[in-house]
Design an enzyme around this catalytic site. Structure first.
Site, PDB file in Angstrom:
ATOM      1  N   ASN A  48      -3.656   4.139  -7.943  1.00  7.59           N
ATOM      2  CA  ASN A  48      -4.739   3.194  -7.704  1.00  7.59           C
ATOM      3  C   ASN A  48      -5.988   3.703  -8.427  1.00  7.59           C
ATOM      4  O   ASN A  48      -6.127   4.887  -8.675  1.00  7.59           O
ATOM      5  CB  ASN A  48      -5.004   3.092  -6.185  1.00  7.59           C
ATOM      6  CG  ASN A  48      -6.287   2.359  -5.842  1.00  7.59           C
ATOM      7  OD1 ASN A  48      -7.180   2.925  -5.209  1.00  7.59           O
ATOM      8  ND2 ASN A  48      -6.397   1.121  -6.243  1.00  7.59           N
ATOM      9  N   HIS A 103      -5.525   7.260  -5.163  1.00 14.35           N
ATOM     10  CA  HIS A 103      -6.656   6.831  -5.979  1.00 14.35           C
ATOM     11  C   HIS A 103      -6.955   7.959  -6.953  1.00 14.35           C
ATOM     12  O   HIS A 103      -7.296   9.071  -6.533  1.00 14.35           O
ATOM     13  CB  HIS A 103      -7.859   6.550  -5.080  1.00 14.35           C
ATOM     14  CG  HIS A 103      -9.023   5.945  -5.805  1.00 14.35           C
ATOM     15  ND1 HIS A 103      -9.920   5.105  -5.188  1.00 14.35           N
ATOM     16  CD2 HIS A 103      -9.447   6.048  -7.085  1.00 14.35           C
ATOM     17  CE1 HIS A 103     -10.852   4.736  -6.057  1.00 14.35           C
ATOM     18  NE2 HIS A 103     -10.582   5.304  -7.214  1.00 14.35           N
ATOM     19  N   GLY A 126      -9.270   1.889 -11.115  1.00 14.90           N
ATOM     20  CA  GLY A 126      -9.623   1.552 -12.482  1.00 14.90           C
ATOM     21  C   GLY A 126      -8.607   0.728 -13.241  1.00 14.90           C
ATOM     22  O   GLY A 126      -8.701   0.610 -14.464  1.00 14.90           O
ATOM     23  N   CYS A 185     -11.490   6.688   1.693  1.00 14.18           N
ATOM     24  CA  CYS A 185     -12.814   6.056   1.720  1.00 14.18           C
ATOM     25  C   CYS A 185     -13.903   7.123   1.805  1.00 14.18           C
ATOM     26  O   CYS A 185     -13.865   7.980   2.701  1.00 14.18           O
ATOM     27  CB  CYS A 185     -12.918   5.107   2.912  1.00 14.18           C
ATOM     28  SG  CYS A 185     -14.525   4.275   3.023  1.00 14.18           S
ATOM     29  N   GLN A 207      -4.246  -1.567   7.237  1.00 15.50           N
ATOM     30  CA  GLN A 207      -4.831  -0.271   6.888  1.00 15.50           C
ATOM     31  C   GLN A 207      -5.805   0.152   7.980  1.00 15.50           C
ATOM     32  O   GLN A 207      -6.683  -0.620   8.367  1.00 15.50           O
ATOM     33  CB  GLN A 207      -5.555  -0.339   5.540  1.00 15.50           C
ATOM     34  CG  GLN A 207      -6.062   1.035   5.101  1.00 15.50           C
ATOM     35  CD  GLN A 207      -6.697   1.009   3.728  1.00 15.50           C
ATOM     36  OE1 GLN A 207      -7.911   0.817   3.625  1.00 15.50           O
ATOM     37  NE2 GLN A 207      -5.902   1.206   2.692  1.00 15.50           N
ATOM     38  N   MET A 227     -11.652  -1.842   0.489  1.00 14.59           N
ATOM     39  CA  MET A 227     -11.959  -3.272   0.476  1.00 14.59           C
ATOM     40  C   MET A 227     -12.544  -3.723   1.819  1.00 14.59           C
ATOM     41  O   MET A 227     -12.331  -4.855   2.256  1.00 14.59           O
ATOM     42  CB  MET A 227     -10.697  -4.061   0.148  1.00 14.59           C
ATOM     43  CG  MET A 227     -10.082  -3.713  -1.203  1.00 14.59           C
ATOM     44  SD  MET A 227     -11.092  -4.200  -2.603  1.00 14.59           S
ATOM     45  CE  MET A 227     -10.801  -5.965  -2.606  1.00 14.59           C
ATOM     46  N   GLY A 255      -7.403  -3.368  -6.702  1.00 16.27           N
ATOM     47  CA  GLY A 255      -8.389  -3.687  -5.690  1.00 16.27           C
ATOM     48  C   GLY A 255      -9.521  -4.525  -6.225  1.00 16.27           C
ATOM     49  O   GLY A 255      -9.456  -5.755  -6.243  1.00 16.27           O
ATOM     50  N   ARG A 256     -10.569  -3.889  -6.707  1.00 11.42           N
ATOM     51  CA  ARG A 256     -11.776  -4.611  -7.123  1.00 11.42           C
ATOM     52  C   ARG A 256     -11.515  -5.615  -8.235  1.00 11.42           C
ATOM     53  O   ARG A 256     -12.114  -6.684  -8.276  1.00 11.42           O
ATOM     54  CB  ARG A 256     -12.848  -3.619  -7.557  1.00 11.42           C
ATOM     55  CG  ARG A 256     -13.535  -2.912  -6.396  1.00 11.42           C
ATOM     56  CD  ARG A 256     -14.599  -1.959  -6.902  1.00 11.42           C
ATOM     57  NE  ARG A 256     -14.029  -0.884  -7.692  1.00 11.42           N
ATOM     58  CZ  ARG A 256     -14.653  -0.247  -8.673  1.00 11.42           C
ATOM     59  NH1 ARG A 256     -15.882  -0.614  -9.012  1.00 11.42           N
ATOM     60  NH2 ARG A 256     -14.072   0.736  -9.325  1.00 11.42           N
TER      61      ARG A 256
END
Length: 320
Positions: free
Chosen positions: A194, A154, A196, A83, A53, A1, A216-217
């Site tokens: 994490n 993730h 989807g 990331c 983070q 993010m 998140g998104r």
């Protein structure tokens, strides 16, 4: 993010959920040590609980940043090993660190030794040719030697060669079963999934196999999803804040920040999805997008956006 979950965004999210643990955008150790520390670390007490983070691969630098996190009052510090961005790979930051589990272990050990706050890690299920469960399992086992207890996974691998960061968020397939398998093999660890996740029903299903979920998104695009989290996942008697209530509190916040010199669009860019799916949502977004960036823009922009929303709703035919 990165560039999204700044302090204004987190304050807005906290109005929607009182119990969710919020995370800052990833900040590199170099930015914290050599940059504008106030800019990166300042936050409102109302955001708590909030985790910092960080991105980095030097144990000494990460230890120093952990000290900053403790001094500023963060509830947790999280090392990002997920990331896939090219710009972080070049600095041995993010997902590329999954190829060096011993280094990650040493980094987290140094962080744990530096301050008395929880140190956690966020990573992928694999990178590039690391596409078997054994590679993921070995990474977690080695990092856990540091004493780290919380792993946020993730559930997509990251292709560091051949896919852009944007493509890495969608193209590699999700595999929640690998994360569930980790929890079964490491019951002593807190395993959080994490990637989807778009509904609270999906969260409840995943929580049958793991200890937590990270969103998140979806929360950024559809923030009102957060309004149901406290009741669904924490306390069945928790109130669900209404959008009008949230907007009233956020406008009070904006007025305080405007008086400090914060530009309106720095705050309002985070609320554009609040009315997603409702009549008038497009008008609401348009008024803010077209006016909040203008010099001297003030709270009247939000008042106008809400007025457009109300006009659209009043023009709808009454239900029969």
């Amino acid at each position: 993010m990165m560039d999204w979950s700044d302090r204004h965004c987190r304050f807005f999210w906290r109005l929607l959920s009182k119990n969710t643990l919020l995370y800052t955008e990833m900040v590199t150790t170099g930015a914290l040590i050599h940059g504008d520390r106030e800019r990166f670390l300042a936050f409102s007490p109302a955001e708590q609980p909030v985790a910092l983070q960080v991105g980095g691969s030097d144990p000494e630098a990460l230890a120093q940043c952990t000290g900053f996190a403790a001094q500023w009052g963060y509830s947790e510090i999280n090392l990002n090993c997920g990331c896939p961005s090219d710009r972080v790979q070049s600095g041995r930051i993010g997902a590329c660190l999954m190829a060096e589990p011993e280094l990650v272990r040493d980094c987290i050990q140094a962080m744990r030794d530096a301050a008395d706050i929880p140190v956690t890690i966020k990573h992928r299920i694999g990178i590039d040719d690391m596409d078997d469960y054994q590679g993921l399992r070995d990474f977690v086992a080695i990092v856990a030697e540091s004493g780290c207890k919380t792993f946020i996974v993730h559930a997509r691998k990251a292709w560091l060669q051949g896919l852009s960061p944007k493509e890495n968020r969608d193209i590699p397939p999700l595999d929640y079963s690998l994360v569930a398998r980790l929890k079964a093999e490491f019951p002593q660890l807190e395993i959080i999934v994490n990637g989807g996740i778009t509904t609270l029903e999906q969260c409840e299903t995943l929580l049958q196999d793991v200890d937590g979920v990270m969103l998140g998104r979806e929360i950024y695009a559809n923030p009102y999803l957060l309004a149901g989290v406290d009741r669904a996942l924490f306390d069945s008697a928790a109130p669900t804040p209404g959008r009008s209530e949230v907007m009233a509190q956020f406008m009070d916040y904006c007025e305080l920040e405007l008086a400090k010199g914060t530009r309106l669009n720095q705050m309002t860019r985070h609320i554009l999805g609040l009315y997603q799916g409702l009549p008038g949502a497009r008008r609401f977004r348009r008024v803010i997008s077209e006016n909040a960036h203008k010099p001297g823009a003030g709270i009247e922009v939000l008042q106008q956006a809400l007025s457009q929303l109300e006009q659209r709703n009043s023009a709808l035919p009454a239900a029969q």
